[in-house]
Every structure is written in C-alpha cells, then in structure tokens.
Write an enzyme that holds these catalytic residues in place. Structure first.
Site, PDB file in Angstrom:
ATOM      1  N   THR B 144       0.876  -1.175   0.000  1.00 48.97           N
ATOM      2  CA  THR B 144       0.000   0.000   0.000  1.00 48.97           C
ATOM      3  C   THR B 144       0.914   1.227   0.000  1.00 48.97           C
ATOM      4  OG1 THR B 144      -0.196  -0.207   2.400  1.00 48.97           O
ATOM      5  CG2 THR B 144      -1.947  -1.155   1.077  1.00 48.97           C
ATOM      6  N   LYS B 170       3.565  -7.367   3.865  1.00 53.00           N
ATOM      7  CA  LYS B 170       3.367  -5.928   3.656  1.00 53.00           C
ATOM      8  C   LYS B 170       3.022  -5.266   4.995  1.00 53.00           C
ATOM      9  CE  LYS B 170       0.533  -3.533   3.601  1.00 53.00           C
ATOM     10  NZ  LYS B 170      -0.497  -2.577   4.035  1.00 53.00           N
ATOM     11  N   THR B 181      -2.105  -2.433   7.675  1.00 56.35           N
ATOM     12  CA  THR B 181      -2.569  -3.800   7.551  1.00 56.35           C
ATOM     13  C   THR B 181      -1.376  -4.682   7.309  1.00 56.35           C
ATOM     14  OG1 THR B 181      -4.554  -2.940   6.539  1.00 56.35           O
ATOM     15  CG2 THR B 181      -4.228  -5.288   6.408  1.00 56.35           C
ATOM     16  N   GLU B 267       4.932   4.274   8.755  1.00 60.28           N
ATOM     17  CA  GLU B 267       4.646   5.630   8.284  1.00 60.28           C
ATOM     18  C   GLU B 267       5.607   6.644   8.863  1.00 60.28           C
ATOM     19  OE1 GLU B 267       2.307   3.813   9.534  1.00 60.28           O
ATOM     20  OE2 GLU B 267       1.042   3.408   7.789  1.00 60.28           O
ATOM     21  N   ASN B 387      -0.967  10.627   7.734  1.00 59.62           N
ATOM     22  CA  ASN B 387      -2.236  10.247   8.324  1.00 59.62           C
ATOM     23  C   ASN B 387      -3.234  11.377   8.461  1.00 59.62           C
ATOM     24  OD1 ASN B 387      -1.965   7.345   8.970  1.00 59.62           O
ATOM     25  ND2 ASN B 387      -0.077   8.137   9.867  1.00 59.62           N
TER      26      ASN B 387
END
Lengths: 391, 391
Positions: B144, B170, B181, B267, B387
């Site tokens: 992603t 992932k 996820t 992230e 985010n």
C-alpha cells in the site's frame, strides 16, 4: 464562571522570577491568613516527584501555604530531592511565621535534575514578601509551554454571605524536553465540612482532569489541591443541600473549564474532541472504548487533517475487545449522523463539521444505559516539533 | 536469509493491475500445484474483514490458492462483503480447476467500502493466467504505502533434498486514509507435520509480528498465513530434531526480517528502536513496560529528535504500575550506560548513539530472569502528514 483570577477572602498569592528559568516567572506561592482544610489528589505514576512524596506526609495537616515552581520537576531525584524541598520549605515557613509542616509543594519541569538549592533558598523570602491579595502573577509562575494562563472563578451567595471559589491550573504543556505536568490549585473561603470538600472535588475531578488526554502519558507530578480557609463566614456546609449543590457546581465548572483549556492548549493542538460513548452495557466498556479512540494516533491525525474515515474509529472500538455489535451502533459527529446500522454515511456536511475547533464525537452502543467521555486533542506537526526539537 | 523472492517448488504467483487502484499492481495470487497444509493467524480486532470471516471457515481445508488485493480492506462491509469474496473465489477456483473451498483470501485498504465486484470478477481469470514460478509481481500487489517490498527466502539442505522457505509481507503502511494492515504469506515445499508447521510459525510470530508497533493501532485485516505443499520430497519433519530446528530458524529469520522491515518502513519512520526489558520478575511486567515505552508518543518523538531525556522513559515505566525499583534499574542505549542506580548519566556519547537508524534501548530491572522486547518506530512529521493529509 469567569476567566479571571480572583483570590477568595484571606488568600494571597505571588509569582516571581526565581532564576530557575532565567528571565521568566517560575516561582509562586499561595498563602492563607488562616489555616486551611486541604484535600489533594496526586499522580498514580510510580515515579512520584520529591514534592509529592513530602506533600503526602503533610496533606492532612492544617495548611497555610503552597510553594510551587516550574522549570524543574524534582522527580527521580531521590532523597536529596526531598531534602532540598524541606530546606526551601523551612525558609518559607520561617518568613511567613507558620509551622513548617503547614507548607505544601508542587513542581513542574525537567525530570532527573536536582533543584538549584542555593538560588531557591535565596528566593524563598522574596516570593513570601511579594504576596498580595491582588496578585496576578501566580498563574504565570506555574506555566511551562502553556500558551495562556488557566483560571476560573465564581462568586456564590450563601445566605447573606459571599463565597468565592477560584481555581488556577497549568498543563497539558511540556517543559523542555519533559513531561506534561498538570497542576491545579483550588482556593475557597467557604466554610465547608472537609469530607464534603473532598467529595465535591473528587466528583469534579472525575469529570474533568481524569477525562483528558493529550498524548496518553502520565506525569510524575500531577497534582490537584483544594484549600478551604473558611473566611467567608457562611453557615457551614455540612449537608448535601442547596449550598453544597451550588458549591459543587462551582468546583465542577472550574475544573471542567480548566481541563478543556488544558486540552485546547495541549502541545500543538488545534482541536478539542469530546469522545463520548453512550448507552453502553457497562461503564468500563464505555471508558475503554472512549479512551482507545481518544488515544489513537490514527484518529488524532485524522481530526487534525479534517478528513476522518470512520473505519479508524470502528477499528479502534473493535480492538478494545468490548462486547458491542458494530453493525448496530450509530456515530454522530457534531450532530451529523456518520454511521448508522453498519453503514457509513459520507458527505460534505461531515467535512464542515470537522473544521470546527470543538468537535463532539458521539457513539451510541445501543445496548445499555452507561456512558463515558474523554476530551482529547488532535495530533499535529507542532506536537512532533515541540517534543522532538527540544533539548 | 536473502532478501529475494524465490518461490519454493510447486508454487506459482502473480500480481496484476486489477483497477482497484488504477495504474497500480493491486491484485495478487499464490497457487500451489498440489494441496497445501495451511496454518494461519488472524487479527484479534473484533472488527474482522469479510476476507478473514471466510478464511476462518476454510483454513483447515487443503489449500490450493490465496487471492489477495490491496486498495480495499473489505472490512465493515457486512454479509455483502462476504458474498462478494465468495463470488470472486468461485471464478478463481473455476479458472484454476481447484475446489472452491481450497481458495483463501487476504486484503488491505480502505474500511467500510464494498469491493468493486464487476471489475474484480473480470480480473480473476487474468491473475490466474498470469501465474508463474518466476513471478516478481506478487510482493507488489499487496503493497500500500510501503516504500519497498518485504521478502525473505532461504534454502535448506535436508538429507539430499533441498527445502525452500519463502515469506512475503506488507506493512505497517497505510492505505489512504486507513489502517496499517499487516499481511504475511509464508510458502514452503517442506514435508512437515502440520502441527509442527504451526508450532514453528507460532513461535516465530511471537518474536516478530507480535512485537512490533508503529502506532499501537490494530487492523481488522492482520493475517499471517503459512502454506506447505510437501514438494521438496524431504524425509517428513515429524519430530523436533535437526531438520525441525533448521526449518524453525528459517521461519523465524524470515518473520523477524520482515517485521523489522515493516517498522523501518512504518509511516514516516526514520528509526527502528528495539525496546528491551531484561531481568524482570515476571514476563508480563517486562512486556507491559516495553510496550508502554514503545507506544509513548513522547518517547517516540524524542527518538525522532535525537534528544532523549531519560525522564520520559522512567516516567513511562512508572505509569505502568509494574513493581520495579526505579532507583536500582540501569538503562543502556546502544551500549551507552544512561541510567545507573537512580542517577542519570548524560554526555556527548549518548547524542552519537541517538543518530543511528537502529537503536537498542536495554533496560535492566535487576529483579528476576524474564525479558521481553518490542520493535518500535519513531514519531515524525511525516507520520502526521501521511495520516492527516490523506483523504
């Protein structure tokens, strides 16, 4: 409930530049002309500041003064930290001519550093001599990265007497580079039974400072202190009648107002989000879910970005393991129905709601009668900056 | 344990542009020429994706294929979400000529949105026909916001046979604007008792994916799946001997490597911090303290800023309520002794250590023999950007 700092009868206070944070007001004192009943609540962190370790021994005495400093938390400082504050307290007591064990302490600032004892011992008489019934500097003395001072006062009529309830607080700011430290001092001239004072404060605390989160971290210095000197001369509040109700409301309003101020002034915060769960089967489940959502970095970033995908909230509820049917709950945001019976409802109206400074996130579990709320800040670039760049 | 994607004997895979995320590879398939034993571990979030609800019914069957997509989590989609994936599975099963109930599913992406069924039904035969033993696209199909693909492979000698263990994963990336996820697929051609396969995977999982945190949020889609098709022809691993030990090490190394990759690719992350508690009285206390430190926004920001005040760590331990004497513990950071017997030790050496990409934070409780570690990312501007800005 006004946003001004009014001292109740018989109280004085002061704030001075004590050279702990050079060039800033960092040392404060509250003084009562007559002995006070005191009730206090301290951090549950096992790492407790030396100030608190000493306060816990003295808090049941009749209290005359509270000495506070910012710039140094006096936490993780061992026995020397306690000895230091005893030393400073001796000077304060002597200057004010009050018993040594009638002096309490509070501090906020860096952890693990000893107090600059020599400087503080020299400053103690200075702050004592600066005491005034019209003082305006005490609220500044306890500020750290707070952008504005946090005060609430109200004046109540009880028979033909006037009762003042006044509170001052700081937080949830950072002192470079350390922990948010919540300090709150409530002063009143009310004549009130000590147990009722504690009960009113405890209930107000439960609905205010126990329900706020900026970053989910707990300080070694959190302190809420209430002082009642009985100077108002009202008929003693010893039953839960009209006067108690009015008094309790004044305390609750003061605490809630300051708590909300703390969140809106939280590091880097742009929004206050009231996360409320209603109609839960148990109070514990409502609290667990509200707290998980309020502390979710994902949810907090989404509020900052004003782009809230409901999936983050549903997932936050799901991961608490609370027994709720996610397909029957509803979610309202500022009155906008965003989730209904397992369906997301999106639209431009939601975008508008998310632009507000104060947002009410209301989640109906539809399974019982219990509820809980948490006031939370959002997570922003400035939060990271304040907590990463300081050294 | 190499960072390349090698398919064990009898396995094929594929990744194609399935128009869920236009212009990107978003649809993947793993296929085994012969039936596999399968063991799988799913999210503990009560909000489970429709994919997982269906997998849980099929996972004990002999498995032939795993269909995965990114761009849509198929979570909070109710019965329609399950019906949709059954429909797609039918086409996959028919095209591959395998039983319908031998097909499993995994997904990552936005929550609360139904799959684009028409498009996906059309794409199902395409991905089936793209299967290849030399495929290089499957690891991309499940990405992603991952910046790099996450793969590990190793080849073991067992007698005169060659056994391959290969894993692809992932995470902990975001799909705009939703949850991290974690998806992991382990493939092996080993002949191994199914119970031992599960035991090896479970232990490896405990030391890898169960010990990482980017933001403390748990996804509705987390899935770790292991497929063993027995094509290597080795003497069946049915006892905990040398072969089992080698196999378990290969699985552990693959999982740990991918877990570390996930944190370093978390992230906005700039650092991987291994927070380790040793010599704790209980395992639970070690875990609680490690997790609290790893999830503390304050600590995470401090690592990003490379300006770590130990007070934040001590306070994080203190707030867990674990029974440890903070005045006797020691803290090492990358080999630098930063806290010893209730004293902070600061210096330039600490600053240097904090500049590293991988930092080992070692806390010795000095009270027992239990230990635990957590791999954590730091908290950065880019985390907030990813985010908050997505919509």
């Amino acid at each position: 409930m006004e946003k001004k700092y009014v001292l109740p009868k018989g109280f004085k206070s002061a704030g001075i530049q004590g050279q702990i944070k050079p060039g800033k007001i960092d040392t404060g004192l509250i003084f009562s002309e007559t002995p006070c009943d005191c009730t206090a609540f301290f951090t549950k962190n096992k790492l407790k500041s030396a100030h608190i370790l000493l306060d816990q021994k003295r808090v049941n005495n009749k209290i005359r003064a509270v000495y506070a400093n910012s710039g140094n938390a006096n936490a993780f400082t061992g026995q020397q930290g306690v000895d230091n504050i005893i030393e400073i307290g001796k000077v304060v007591a002597k200057t004010l001519n009050v018993p040594e064990n009638s002096v309490l302490f509070a501090a906020t600032g860096i952890i693990g550093k000893q107090l600059p004892l020599d400087i503080m011992v020299k400053n103690a008489p200075v702050v004592c001599n600066a005491l005034s019934a019209k003082d305006d500097n005490y609220p500044k003395a306890i500020m750290t990265t707070d952008k504005f001072r946090k005060v609430r006062s109200s004046v109540l009529k009880m028979g033909n007497k006037t009762v003042t309830v006044s509170a001052v607080g700081k937080g949830a700011g950072m002192i470079s580079p350390d922990m948010a430290t919540l300090l709150v001092f409530l002063m009143t001239d009310a004549v009130i039974d000590k147990k009722l004072l504690r009960e009113a404060a405890k209930e107000a605390l439960e609905y205010s400072f126990n329900r706020i989160t900026v970053d989910g971290d707990m300080s070694p210095n959190d302190t809420v202190m209430c002082l009642a000197n009985g100077q108002a001369g009202n008929k003693k509040i010893s039953l839960k009648g009209k006067d108690y109700t009015a008094f309790k409301k004044a305390v609750s309003d003061a605490f809630y107002g300051i708590a909300e101020d703390m969140v809106s002034d939280g590091e880097g915060a742009t929004k206050v989000v009231k996360v409320e769960i209603i109609n839960s089967k148990t109070k514990a489940a409502a609290k667990k879910a509200a707290l998980r959502i309020a502390n979710s970095q994902l949810v907090k970033c989404a509020f900052f970005g004003e782009s809230l995908n409901m999936g983050r909230i549903l997932s936050a509820i799901g991961q608490t393991g609370v027994n709720v049917d996610l397909n029957s709950i509803s979610i309202d945001i500022g009155g906008y129905r965003a989730v209904e019976k397992g369906k997301l409802i999106t639209g431009d109206a939601l975008k508008k709601v998310l632009k507000q400074d104060k947002i009410h996130l209301l989640i109906d579990f539809k399974q019982g009668k219990e509820k809980h709320y948490i006031l939370a800040s959002d997570l922003t670039y400035d939060y990271v900056r304040e907590n990463a760049d300081y050294s």
